[in-house]
Design a protein around this motif. Sequence first.
Motif, PDB file in Angstrom:
ATOM      1  N   PRO A   8       0.850  -1.196   0.000  1.00  0.00           N
ATOM      2  CA  PRO A   8       0.000   0.000   0.000  1.00  0.00           C
ATOM      3  C   PRO A   8       0.886   1.247   0.000  1.00  0.00           C
ATOM      4  CG  PRO A   8      -0.749  -1.574   1.646  1.00  0.00           C
ATOM      5  CD  PRO A   8       0.584  -2.070   1.142  1.00  0.00           C
ATOM      6  N   LEU A   9       0.553   2.202  -0.842  1.00  0.00           N
ATOM      7  CA  LEU A   9       1.349   3.430  -0.907  1.00  0.00           C
ATOM      8  C   LEU A   9       1.418   4.107   0.457  1.00  0.00           C
ATOM      9  CD1 LEU A   9       2.965   5.453  -2.628  1.00  0.00           C
ATOM     10  CD2 LEU A   9       0.797   6.612  -3.104  1.00  0.00           C
ATOM     11  N   ALA A  10       0.340   4.039   1.221  1.00  0.00           N
ATOM     12  CA  ALA A  10       0.309   4.685   2.534  1.00  0.00           C
ATOM     13  C   ALA A  10       1.382   4.144   3.465  1.00  0.00           C
ATOM     14  CB  ALA A  10      -1.070   4.517   3.169  1.00  0.00           C
ATOM     15  N   ALA A  11       1.863   2.928   3.216  1.00  0.00           N
ATOM     16  CA  ALA A  11       2.877   2.311   4.076  1.00  0.00           C
ATOM     17  C   ALA A  11       4.291   2.506   3.548  1.00  0.00           C
ATOM     18  CB  ALA A  11       2.590   0.818   4.222  1.00  0.00           C
ATOM     19  N   ASP A  12       4.428   3.169   2.398  1.00  0.00           N
ATOM     20  CA  ASP A  12       5.741   3.322   1.783  1.00  0.00           C
ATOM     21  C   ASP A  12       6.453   4.562   2.322  1.00  0.00           C
ATOM     22  OD1 ASP A  12       7.930   2.844   0.104  1.00  0.00           O
ATOM     23  OD2 ASP A  12       6.661   2.410  -1.617  1.00  0.00           O
ATOM     24  N   PRO A  19       4.529  13.044  -3.490  1.00  0.00           N
ATOM     25  CA  PRO A  19       3.915  13.610  -4.701  1.00  0.00           C
ATOM     26  C   PRO A  19       2.407  13.389  -4.756  1.00  0.00           C
ATOM     27  CG  PRO A  19       5.863  12.327  -5.263  1.00  0.00           C
ATOM     28  CD  PRO A  19       5.583  12.082  -3.819  1.00  0.00           C
ATOM     29  N   PHE A  20       1.946  12.243  -4.270  1.00  0.00           N
ATOM     30  CA  PHE A  20       0.513  11.949  -4.256  1.00  0.00           C
ATOM     31  C   PHE A  20      -0.206  12.810  -3.225  1.00  0.00           C
ATOM     32  CE2 PHE A  20       2.400   8.321  -6.250  1.00  0.00           C
ATOM     33  CZ  PHE A  20       1.451   7.863  -7.143  1.00  0.00           C
ATOM     34  N   GLU A  21       0.408  12.979  -2.077  1.00  0.00           N
ATOM     35  CA  GLU A  21      -0.198  13.811  -1.039  1.00  0.00           C
ATOM     36  C   GLU A  21      -0.310  15.254  -1.514  1.00  0.00           C
ATOM     37  OE1 GLU A  21       2.566  12.756   2.026  1.00  0.00           O
ATOM     38  OE2 GLU A  21       1.276  11.150   2.803  1.00  0.00           O
ATOM     39  N   ARG A  22       0.744  15.773  -2.147  1.00  0.00           N
ATOM     40  CA  ARG A  22       0.699  17.153  -2.669  1.00  0.00           C
ATOM     41  C   ARG A  22      -0.380  17.321  -3.730  1.00  0.00           C
ATOM     42  NH1 ARG A  22       6.410  16.657  -2.435  1.00  0.00           N
ATOM     43  NH2 ARG A  22       6.467  16.159  -4.648  1.00  0.00           N
ATOM     44  N   ILE A  27      -4.174   8.419  -0.678  1.00  0.00           N
ATOM     45  CA  ILE A  27      -3.102   7.429  -0.791  1.00  0.00           C
ATOM     46  C   ILE A  27      -3.518   6.060  -0.259  1.00  0.00           C
ATOM     47  CG2 ILE A  27      -1.252   9.133  -0.852  1.00  0.00           C
ATOM     48  CD1 ILE A  27      -0.608   8.320   2.052  1.00  0.00           C
ATOM     49  N   ASP A  28      -4.577   6.000   0.530  1.00  0.00           N
ATOM     50  CA  ASP A  28      -5.063   4.707   1.008  1.00  0.00           C
ATOM     51  C   ASP A  28      -5.686   3.879  -0.117  1.00  0.00           C
ATOM     52  OD1 ASP A  28      -4.289   4.975   3.706  1.00  0.00           O
ATOM     53  OD2 ASP A  28      -6.059   6.205   4.109  1.00  0.00           O
ATOM     54  N   SER A  29      -5.978   4.495  -1.251  1.00  0.00           N
ATOM     55  CA  SER A  29      -6.586   3.778  -2.374  1.00  0.00           C
ATOM     56  C   SER A  29      -5.557   3.335  -3.417  1.00  0.00           C
ATOM     57  CB  SER A  29      -7.643   4.663  -3.044  1.00  0.00           C
ATOM     58  OG  SER A  29      -7.020   5.750  -3.722  1.00  0.00           O
ATOM     59  N   VAL A  30      -4.271   3.647  -3.171  1.00  0.00           N
ATOM     60  CA  VAL A  30      -3.223   3.376  -4.162  1.00  0.00           C
ATOM     61  C   VAL A  30      -2.327   2.223  -3.700  1.00  0.00           C
ATOM     62  CG1 VAL A  30      -1.272   4.346  -5.458  1.00  0.00           C
ATOM     63  CG2 VAL A  30      -3.217   5.816  -4.842  1.00  0.00           C
ATOM     64  N   PHE A  31      -2.162   1.243  -4.586  1.00  0.00           N
ATOM     65  CA  PHE A  31      -1.218   0.148  -4.349  1.00  0.00           C
ATOM     66  C   PHE A  31       0.026   0.451  -5.169  1.00  0.00           C
ATOM     67  CE2 PHE A  31       0.679  -4.041  -4.846  1.00  0.00           C
ATOM     68  CZ  PHE A  31       0.588  -4.540  -3.559  1.00  0.00           C
ATOM     69  N   TYR A  32       1.174   0.424  -4.516  1.00  0.00           N
ATOM     70  CA  TYR A  32       2.439   0.789  -5.157  1.00  0.00           C
ATOM     71  C   TYR A  32       3.256  -0.455  -5.501  1.00  0.00           C
ATOM     72  CZ  TYR A  32       7.137   2.469  -5.852  1.00  0.00           C
ATOM     73  OH  TYR A  32       8.367   2.706  -6.395  1.00  0.00           O
ATOM     74  N   TYR A  33       3.641  -0.548  -6.758  1.00  0.00           N
ATOM     75  CA  TYR A  33       4.549  -1.609  -7.190  1.00  0.00           C
ATOM     76  C   TYR A  33       5.970  -1.122  -6.967  1.00  0.00           C
ATOM     77  CZ  TYR A  33       0.634  -3.182 -10.189  1.00  0.00           C
ATOM     78  OH  TYR A  33      -0.561  -3.583 -10.700  1.00  0.00           O
ATOM     79  N   GLY A  34       6.751  -1.900  -6.290  1.00  0.00           N
ATOM     80  CA  GLY A  34       8.166  -1.582  -6.112  1.00  0.00           C
ATOM     81  C   GLY A  34       8.959  -2.155  -7.268  1.00  0.00           C
ATOM     82  N   GLU A  35       9.970  -2.887  -6.951  1.00  0.00           N
ATOM     83  CA  GLU A  35      10.828  -3.463  -7.975  1.00  0.00           C
ATOM     84  C   GLU A  35      10.067  -4.495  -8.801  1.00  0.00           C
ATOM     85  OE1 GLU A  35      12.971  -1.704  -4.790  1.00  0.00           O
ATOM     86  OE2 GLU A  35      11.561  -3.351  -4.674  1.00  0.00           O
ATOM     87  N   SER A  36      10.418  -4.569 -10.073  1.00  0.00           N
ATOM     88  CA  SER A  36       9.869  -5.571 -10.982  1.00  0.00           C
ATOM     89  C   SER A  36      10.983  -6.004 -11.924  1.00  0.00           C
ATOM     90  CB  SER A  36       8.731  -4.990 -11.824  1.00  0.00           C
ATOM     91  OG  SER A  36       7.677  -4.582 -11.011  1.00  0.00           O
TER      92      SER A  36
END
Length: 130
Positions: A8-12, A19-22, A27-36
């Motif tokens: 979850p982006l909120a935990a990153d 940038p999302f907060e600004r 941010i609780d609705s966004v899932f963030y992909y890290g490394e791929s």
Amino acid sequence: MGASTGMPLAADMAEFRAPFERAGFDIDSVFYYGESVLLPSYRGRGIGKAFMQARERHAGERGFSTVAFCAVERPDDHPLKPEGYVPLHGFWRSRGYERHPALATTFHWKDIGEPEETDKPMVFWLKSLG
């Protein structure tokens, strides 16, 4: 053959959330992909597409409405660019992701040959799951 991280982006880290907060994102609705990563010998077989679908399904099943990742922005003449490098922008767009230059950040790491960590510009790509 490949690996990925996500959360979850909120935990990153703040560098990724800011940038999302600004921009006023929930941010609780966004899932963030890290490394791929996908090993070169497995590319071009549709595995990357299946990989992206599985991650999107994972995020959607957990209630996230947006998935995001960020990609480092390097100049075309960057000295560490591998021979025959092809940017993934076309692949990402074909999967429904959109580059959002206003959602940018920097992250620091030590590149090969650098004496210390330096900031690298990063831009986010997003896809709505709704």
